[in-house]
Scaffold this active site. Structure first.
Site, PDB file in Angstrom:
ATOM      1  N   GLY A   8      44.651  31.192  34.980  1.00  0.00           N
ATOM      2  CA  GLY A   8      43.498  32.201  34.370  1.00  0.00           C
ATOM      3  C   GLY A   8      43.880  33.709  34.777  1.00  0.00           C
ATOM      4  N   GLY A  24      41.521  37.862  34.423  1.00  0.00           N
ATOM      5  CA  GLY A  24      40.689  38.665  33.853  1.00  0.00           C
ATOM      6  C   GLY A  24      40.717  40.037  34.569  1.00  0.00           C
ATOM      7  N   GLY A  25      39.795  40.857  34.475  1.00  0.00           N
ATOM      8  CA  GLY A  25      39.770  42.210  35.119  1.00  0.00           C
ATOM      9  C   GLY A  25      39.541  42.216  36.559  1.00  0.00           C
ATOM     10  CB  VAL A  78      43.177  31.907  38.975  1.00  0.00           C
ATOM     11  CG1 VAL A  78      43.022  30.647  39.792  1.00  0.00           C
ATOM     12  CG2 VAL A  78      41.894  32.714  39.112  1.00  0.00           C
ATOM     13  CE  LYS A  84      40.054  36.917  41.273  1.00  0.00           C
ATOM     14  NZ  LYS A  84      38.437  36.552  40.926  1.00  0.00           N
ATOM     15  CG  ASP A  88      28.618  38.295  42.116  1.00  0.00           C
ATOM     16  OD1 ASP A  88      27.537  38.650  41.481  1.00  0.00           O
ATOM     17  OD2 ASP A  88      29.844  38.386  41.758  1.00  0.00           O
TER      18      ASP A  88
END
Length: 889
Positions: free
Chosen positions: A19, A21-22, A26, A41, A134
């Site tokens: 995967g 993303g910004g 991963v 990651k 978070d």
């Protein structure tokens, strides 16, 4: 740029991209050293620009990995590749909570199950000082076997700005055009995070509340049409009631969620451990089994769908702070409105027990520790959840009193048999920390306990883990201070309040102290224990009532006038102990005043038949018949002046006269053998000292004995040569004698590690009857005088207040169940031979806690008792939920 298969990151072999993303990519990778598949990651290279921040992240990520908790993702390693940091973690099979929700609520049972696991994971991290920052559905993973795993501990610290970056320096991420995608992070932040303030573990508790809300409703707690709208909702608004989306949500669960979502961090659950306890205490709650929680399910990557792998994505707190600065003016949070009225109910002691003193409410307001004396007279501490009907006796708390909670609500401190002890309320043995006197204690978040080690010294501090006590405050002799009592920590954990008792009482006051300085500051000219209660009040007793006074805990200043909260609060006059306790969540417990009830002196025969009354109705204590049986000396309390004096009654005429007039407390009157003089204890110079005065009232008082220890007269030897008294020392309570001849140098009669009180000479002066707790409870003993011969236990099953018949052939005492007992006495000059105790009658005294509550005629046929006019049992404890609501009425 994606890494190609077979690329090495340190020793790890990249197998495939899982995967991206910004916030990074991963990968499925292989650890050839251990022979297992892992998830890696790789974070954006910008995060390594600040070496100090990266070092902190690595330290925290490793600490998170060291947790080894079943509900926290296991982090195996951290490193860098081409300037980009990466994290190596266990590989999981399942899906994120976000994917599991899919916009629909979970069943209440399943939501509570997951929530309990998440709370336990948070608690484990918080105990190591690790805050997530978070928490959201994307960062919670549900494995295929039903375990909840918290992801990305430590990453939030790396991605959080340090305040020095400009907006252009913040790592960029794509903002989805659907406001919901953006709100997925913004809507889970605590108000203090939105403001860019420093956060602690309580921010995670707020985020936890938003996650649990969403699990129960399928909707986000805070969601607006724009970033600004959502941030404003977090700061100012409450989420829609859970019942609007899910009518099946239990009221207790809804209250728990709202407690997490308090805007003020101090009003939330104090710890994640308390939160987990509250969840598991809910009716029908089902936490993950111990076997399941302990298992670690090692997985390979075979057949794992990409969406079932870890969803890494971490929101940048710096980006959010920048958005806030752009779209919102500075906001000041208005305090949440209180409900229209407070809620009250009563709790009573378990079984046939009797409550003593004040209860202690846990910081989260859910549990209370009671001091209970059972029907057999044994005192111990009991734990009762407020949402339950039953209480549980806490093992190891025999003779315990003055309980106080640890900030996390997991342990209590208490005083028992002259020792400061602590106990984990979930089980385990009590640990003795130090000698102590019974004037309370306070426990801060850093594990420091403040207490009083001796009746003649100031306060001490000691680590909750044990160690050497260190002096903290000093008695001010210029103010005639004789005790520093009832410490209470303020929210900063460094400053504390305490009561400085003086004699006379007019100068007694509440002071402000600090762990960081020996200097103290007078705060209030009030003689009362005190507590701080959010959102900013000091609670204490004033003129017989419980009052609240506004107080700024940041500036350490009073900010307004006092307001009455409870009329006629229970109060222990001798120690300034107001009978109340308050939690951080707005729960108040108190006991009303019943001790002020008047009493009557009454004669009874050996069968318990009432014969006659003596004097008028009043407030009597320390009853002493004169040797000729014609007069009674007693202590009378003046409630208006909050002091006591010695008074006399002539039995034939029924006239009353006052013997002492000093404004300080005078008590414990003892007649000389010929009845011409009276020795008594007085606090007119601070600590109780021994004085004597002619019983005719002529002349002044003569100081007999002054020392740095509290002393209370108990008897005068038949030959007139010794005054017997007990001394409150640092370690115990001991019996001493003061010779009235020669140099008048005090001598110990019994000095042990136990408490010896209520000493009485036999009529021939060869024996002393007294009370001791050496067996674990108070019993009556007889010891030869001087204490070089034998010793005998007289009572069995508890005893107090021994009294001799004038010929020495019978000894009386009060049993634990308040019966008057008689013991025939035989023996020779060197041997004391008591018979088995026989009950005469059941008395009508209020309790055994008072000093001499009765005396015996010379022939042992009549007994003068101090009988309450009304048989007032101790008042039940009143519980007030949301007590501050009454302040607005």
């Amino acid at each position: 740029m994606a890494l190609s298969p077979n690329t090495l990151l340190g020793r790890y072999e990249i197998r495939s991209l899982l995967g991206e993303g910004g916030m990074g990519e991963v990968y499925l990778a292989r650890d050839p050293k251990i022979g297992r598949d892992v998830a890696i990651k790789v974070l954006p290279a910008q995060f390594s620009a600040d070496a100090e921040r990266l070092a902190r992240f690595e330290q925290e990520a490793c600490a998170a990995g060291a947790l080894n908790h079943p509900n926290v993702l296991a982090v195996h390693d951290v490193g860098q590749h081409d300037g980009a940091p990466f994290v190596v973690s266990e590989l999981l099979e399942g899906e994120t909570l976000r994917e599991k929700l899919r916009g629909a609520p979970l069943s209440q049972r399943k939501a509570v199950d997951y929530a309990s696991q998440i709370a336990r994971g948070l608690a484990a991290a918080h105990e190591r000082g690790i805050v997530h920052r978070d928490l959201k559905p994307e960062n919670i993973f549900i494995t295929s076997d039903g375990r909840a795993k918290i992801l990305d501990f430590g990453l939030a610290k790396l991605t959080q700005g340090d305040g020095r970056q400009s907006q252009t320096e913040i790592p960029t991420r794509r903002l989805d055009t659907d406001p919901g995608a953006v709100m997925g992070t913004v809507g889970y932040m605590a108000p203090e995070q939105v403001r860019g303030q420093r956060v602690d573990h309580r921010a995670d508790i707020f985020s936890f509340g938003t996650v649990l809300y969403e699990m129960l409703t399928g909707r986000r707690a805070f969601r607006g049409e724009s970033v600004a709208d959502t941030l404003l909702a977090v700061l100012k608004e409450d989420p829609p009631p859970l019942s609007e989306s899910n009518r099946n949500v239990a009221p207790g669960l809804e209250r728990l969620v709202l407690h997490c979502l308090e805007k003020d961090p101090a009003a939330r659950f104090h710890s994640a451990n308390d939160l987990a306890f509250a969840l598991e205490a809910l009716p029908g709650a089902t936490a993950v089994s111990g076997e399941q929680a302990a298992s670690t399910h090692a997985l390979t990557g075979r057949g794992v769908r990409r969406r079932e792998l870890i969803a890494w994505g971490v929101a940048g707190a710096t980006l959010l702070a920048a958005l806030l600065a752009l779209v919102l003016p500075p906001l000041r949070r208005a305090p949440p409105e209180a409900p229209a009225a407070a809620t009250r109910f009563l709790i009573t002691p378990p079984g046939e027990g009797e409550d003593l003193g004040a209860p202690a409410i846990s910081p989260d307001g859910r549990r209370v520790v009671l001091v209970v004396r059972d029907a057999a007279g044994k005192q111990s501490l009991w734990l009762r959840p407020l949402d339950a009907l039953d209480a549980q006796q806490l093992a190891g708390t025999e003779d315990g009193g003055q309980p106080f909670w640890s900030p996390d609500g997991r342990s209590i401190g208490f005083i028992a048999a002259g020792k400061l002890k602590k106990l984990d309320v979930s089980g385990g043995p009590a640990q003795t920390l130090s000698d102590a006197v019974s004037v309370g204690g306070a426990w801060n978040r850093e594990g420091v306990i403040v207490f009083s080690r001796s009746a003649t010294e100031g306060l001490y501090r000691i680590p909750a883990t044990g160690g050497m006590p260190e002096p903290l405050t000093t008695l001010d002799k210029s103010r005639n201070e004789y005790v520093h009592a009832w410490p209470y920590f303020l929210p900063d954990g460094r400053h504390f309040l305490y009561v400085a008792g003086t004699s006379p009482r007019e100068k007694s006051a509440i002071f402000l102290g600090s762990l960081d300085s020996k200097q103290t500051r007078l705060l209030l000219n009030v003689e009362s224990s005190v507590a701080y209660a959010p959102p900013g009040y000091l609670l204490y007793a004033l003129e017989g009532n419980l009052v609240a006074r506004p107080f700024d805990a940041d500036r350490l200043e009073l900010t307004g006038e006092s307001v009455s909260v409870v009329k006629q609060i229970g109060f222990t006059l001798g120690s300034a102990w107001a009978h109340f306790s308050v939690s951080e969540t707005g729960t108040l417990l108190y006991r009303s005043n019943t001790a002020a009830a008047n009493a009557q002196l009454v004669w009874f025969d050996r069968a318990g038949k009432q014969l006659d009354t003596v004097g008028t109705v009043g407030r009597y204590s320390d009853i002493r018949l004169s040797p000729d049986g014609k007069r009674v000396a007693f202590q009378r309390l003046d409630p208006e002046k909050a002091s006591s004096d010695i008074w006399l009654i002539e039995l034939a005429r029924g006239t009353t006269s006052r013997l002492t007039f000093d404004p300080a407390n005078d008590s414990d009157a003892v007649w000389s053998p010929d009845g011409s003089r009276i020795v008594f204890s007085s606090m007119r110079e601070g600590l109780p000292n021994l004085y004597q005065k002619l019983s005719s009232g002529a002349g002044g008082e003569e100081l007999l004995l002054k020392s740095d220890e509290a002393k209370f007269a108990t008897d005068w030897s038949p030959d007139g040569r010794y005054v017997l008294y007990h001394v409150l020392s640092r370690q115990s309570v001991d019996l001493w004698v003061l010779p009235l001849f020669g140099e008048r140098r005090p001598e110990p009669f019994l000095r042990t590690d136990f408490q010896e009180v209520s000493g009485r000479f036999s009529p021939d002066g060869r024996w002393i009857a007294y009370v001791s707790n050496e067996s674990g409870r108070f019993e009556v003993y007889v010891q030869s005088f001087p204490a070089s011969g034998g010793k005998w236990q007289v009572s069995n099953g508890g005893g107090a207040a021994p009294r001799w018949r004038r010929d020495g052939r019978e000894l009386f005492y009060l049993s634990a169940d308040k019966k008057l007992m008689a013991v025939e006495v035989g023996g020779s000059a060197d041997t004391f031979k008591p018979s088995l105790p026989k009950p005469l009658f059941e008395t009508r005294i209020a309790s055994l806690t008072g000093a001499p509550l009765y005396d015996v005629s010379a022939d042992g046929q009549r007994f003068l008792f101090n009988v309450p006019v009304e048989e007032n049992a101790p008042a039940p404890i009143t519980v007030v939920l949301n007590w501050t609501a009454d302040l607005k009425r």
